[in-house]
Design a protein around this motif. Sequence first.
Motif, PDB file in Angstrom:
ATOM      1  N   ARG A  23     -26.701  -8.807 -22.754  1.00 53.22           N
ATOM      2  CA  ARG A  23     -26.636  -7.591 -22.808  1.00 53.22           C
ATOM      3  C   ARG A  23     -27.882  -6.638 -22.930  1.00 53.22           C
ATOM      4  O   ARG A  23     -27.859  -5.340 -22.668  1.00 53.22           O
ATOM      5  CB  ARG A  23     -25.721  -7.208 -23.856  1.00 53.22           C
ATOM      6  N   TRP A  24     -28.782  -6.841 -23.726  1.00 53.23           N
ATOM      7  CA  TRP A  24     -29.782  -6.333 -23.844  1.00 53.23           C
ATOM      8  C   TRP A  24     -30.662  -6.098 -22.525  1.00 53.23           C
ATOM      9  O   TRP A  24     -31.279  -5.176 -22.116  1.00 53.23           O
ATOM     10  CB  TRP A  24     -30.825  -7.299 -24.725  1.00 53.23           C
ATOM     11  N   GLN A  25     -30.740  -7.324 -21.621  1.00 50.11           N
ATOM     12  CA  GLN A  25     -31.273  -6.960 -20.525  1.00 50.11           C
ATOM     13  C   GLN A  25     -30.599  -6.042 -19.596  1.00 50.11           C
ATOM     14  O   GLN A  25     -31.327  -5.116 -18.804  1.00 50.11           O
ATOM     15  CB  GLN A  25     -31.347  -8.332 -19.559  1.00 50.11           C
ATOM     16  N   MET A  26     -29.152  -6.048 -19.534  1.00 50.46           N
ATOM     17  CA  MET A  26     -28.312  -5.194 -18.753  1.00 50.46           C
ATOM     18  C   MET A  26     -28.606  -3.847 -19.445  1.00 50.46           C
ATOM     19  O   MET A  26     -28.836  -2.751 -18.500  1.00 50.46           O
ATOM     20  CB  MET A  26     -27.291  -5.425 -18.888  1.00 50.46           C
ATOM     21  N   GLU A  27     -28.823  -3.376 -20.467  1.00 48.29           N
ATOM     22  CA  GLU A  27     -28.528  -2.006 -21.071  1.00 48.29           C
ATOM     23  C   GLU A  27     -30.214  -1.572 -20.582  1.00 48.29           C
ATOM     24  O   GLU A  27     -30.262  -0.366 -20.373  1.00 48.29           O
ATOM     25  CB  GLU A  27     -28.612  -2.115 -22.562  1.00 48.29           C
ATOM     26  N   ARG A  28     -31.197  -2.376 -20.436  1.00 48.91           N
ATOM     27  CA  ARG A  28     -32.522  -2.083 -20.388  1.00 48.91           C
ATOM     28  C   ARG A  28     -32.364  -1.714 -18.981  1.00 48.91           C
ATOM     29  O   ARG A  28     -33.126  -0.552 -18.413  1.00 48.91           O
ATOM     30  CB  ARG A  28     -33.668  -3.118 -20.447  1.00 48.91           C
TER      31      ARG A  28
END
Length: 292
Positions: free
Chosen positions: A134-139
């Motif tokens: 999720r962190w990668q995709m939100e970035r």
Amino acid sequence: MQELERGGDPGVAWLVAVARGASLAVNAAEASLWLVLRGGLDIAARTGAFRLGAGQWIHFDRGACPVLHAGERTVAIGMVIPADMQLQALRSPQLALFPGRGAMSALMQRLLARRWRAVAGTPVRGIQAIAADRWQMERWLRAAAGLQQGQQAQIARCPGRSLSHRRQVYARMQRALLYIEGHMDRVVRIGELAELSSMSVWYFTKTFRAVYGECPQAASVRLRLANSARLIRETPLSITEVGAASGFENNCSFSRAFRTHFGVSPSLYRNGERSVPADRANPMDRACGAVA
């Protein structure tokens, strides 16, 4: 042809690439965003049929289930967004992505490609599908939201007492506009668009005009004429065939509409009698300053 289906954790997002003659069917019901870095990409979806060139992007809402066909020299990247992340994005100005299509600046293209490769870690060959946290995709979403800069003016014109309600209405308008763009070969009835937007015909027409500054019929004609100009430039189709492929009943009505819009007949346009600027494919691009 490869199919991408949702499996395992439904909250996991996917970074996807399709290149060099490969075809990909996205059967998942989630939203998806696609960017063409090189070549051309043909997409058939429930929303319609689209042709994207290098430097262009398209974002589909949930349920579009696009099927992508890459050319031999094509490199396209994208992401498939889980439902909960899409809902979160629509509520956040930093992550918001609305249905639609447009063009990327060279700087934006390099930024998104670099961040995509940072997660994927490998060169694009054929078809890739990489699960991302999720962190990668939100970035990545935060960077991709820059594709739709300038949309605040359209959102402000939408009816609604709260910003959240206006953003929901704007998403419906963008979905309708994308549907028009996906059916360049025919006249789209306002009743279809109103039903797609879950509105009455009167309310939909009023809202569409308020947001884009033109009625749905005018937008349809403008977009179909822009598409006809592309067909004249890029294909060997006859003028009559171009008119039919652009949803005009006969050659006379097509030639008259083309001359009114561009100031020159289709035949003279093909012969290079006058240089006609490309029409903007999406009213939102007027605010973004991007030529689609």
